[in-house]
Design an enzyme around this catalytic site. Structure first.
Site, PDB file in Angstrom:
ATOM      1  CG  HIS A 138      -1.119   4.600  11.780  1.00 16.48           C
ATOM      2  ND1 HIS A 138      -2.562   3.893  11.255  1.00 16.48           N
ATOM      3  CD2 HIS A 138      -0.131   3.819  11.325  1.00 16.48           C
ATOM      4  CE1 HIS A 138      -2.040   3.153  10.280  1.00 16.48           C
ATOM      5  NE2 HIS A 138      -0.758   3.168  10.324  1.00 16.48           N
ATOM      6  CG  LEU A 165      -8.646  -2.860  10.506  1.00 14.36           C
ATOM      7  CD1 LEU A 165      -9.242  -2.592   9.001  1.00 14.36           C
ATOM      8  CD2 LEU A 165     -10.006  -3.446  11.167  1.00 14.36           C
ATOM      9  N   GLY A 179       0.889  -1.111   0.087  1.00  7.12           N
ATOM     10  CA  GLY A 179      -0.006   0.012   0.055  1.00  7.12           C
ATOM     11  C   GLY A 179       0.822   1.303   0.230  1.00  7.12           C
ATOM     12  CD  GLN A 180       1.015   4.481  -3.175  1.00  2.00           C
ATOM     13  OE1 GLN A 180       1.719   5.282  -3.025  1.00  2.00           O
ATOM     14  NE2 GLN A 180       1.200   3.521  -4.277  1.00  2.00           N
ATOM     15  CB  VAL A 181       1.359   7.851   2.506  1.00  6.78           C
ATOM     16  CG1 VAL A 181       0.519   8.754   1.822  1.00  6.78           C
ATOM     17  CG2 VAL A 181       1.659   8.413   3.824  1.00  6.78           C
ATOM     18  CB  CYS A 190      -4.896   4.542   0.503  1.00  2.00           C
ATOM     19  SG  CYS A 190      -5.249   3.989   2.601  1.00  2.00           S
TER      20      CYS A 190
END
Length: 220
Positions: free
Chosen positions: A85, A159, A80-82, A176
């Site tokens: 969090h 997740l 995936g990308q960035v 993302c």
């Protein structure tokens, strides 16, 4: 009479609640757990929150980091990308032996997505998964993001579910890898639960998706 070797074995998913934990030490702990595990190592689900951090996946493109500012950026070994969090977001890290479960990464993605969709339905919220952009969406806005790594048939990472976090940092990136991707959170959907409460009530939905027949053990 010949024994039936195809019968499913009882499996327990150990749920560990780690509170608010810095990203890099938890990432390194996931790597170590996966590297050291063997065929007898039990599967674990780690539930926690992180202080503010952007994580850039292996396929991440620098142009999706628009203006990170004072929030650190960590390049990690998930797909995936960035993404972002921060406090108020539930992280659920899936340290599972996929080979022993008899599933591939696509099935794990589906189980994670469907568990969130079903949990949200139980809260009175309709949500959907998208095959073209993994995650869970409510009215087109992303509420849960996924990012996984599989090593020697075992998964880690997992997740991120938005509970009641500050959404402003998402405006500093293309979440993302999608420009102008709208993002939402449970608090904006009328669900007033803490991160710990969400993790505790959602975990059985994932366990059911993956057929952990003996329930869950919880530890700190």
């Amino acid at each position: 009479m010949e024994a039936n070797h195809t019968a499913p074995r009882s499996r327990t998913l150990r749920v560990r609640c780690l509170g608010v934990s810095e990203y890099r030490p938890v990432w390194e702990a996931m790597q170590a757990f996966t590297r050291q595990r063997n065929g007898d190592t039990g599967d674990e689900l780690w539930l926690l929150e992180h202080p503010p951090v952007f994580t850039q996946g292996m396929n991440g493109k620098p142009e999706h980091l628009l203006a990170p500012g004072d929030i650190p950026v960590v390049e990690v070994d998930r797909g995936g990308q960035v993404t972002y969090h921060g406090p108020g977001q539930l992280l659920a890290y899936t340290l599972l032996d996929l080979a022993r479960l008899g599933i591939g990464i696509r099935r794990l993605v589906e189980a994670l997505e469907q568990s969130v969709v079903e949990w949200l339905a139980a809260q009175g919220v309709t949500a959907q998964a998208r095959r073209d952009a993994p995650g869970v969406y409510v009215d087109g806005a992303k509420i849960a993001a996924l990012g996984l790594r599989v090593r020697r048939g075992c998964s880690y990472h997992g997740l991120a579910l938005n509970v009641d976090l500050d959404l402003e940092p998402f405006s500093r990136i293309n979440p993302c890898g999608y420009q102008d991707m709208p993002v939402t959170r449970l608090a904006d959907l009328g669900i007033s639960l803490s991160v710990a409460e969400v993790g505790e009530s959602w975990a059985p939905y994932l366990a059911a998706q993956l057929r952990y027949t003996t329930g869950s053990e919880r530890s700190s």
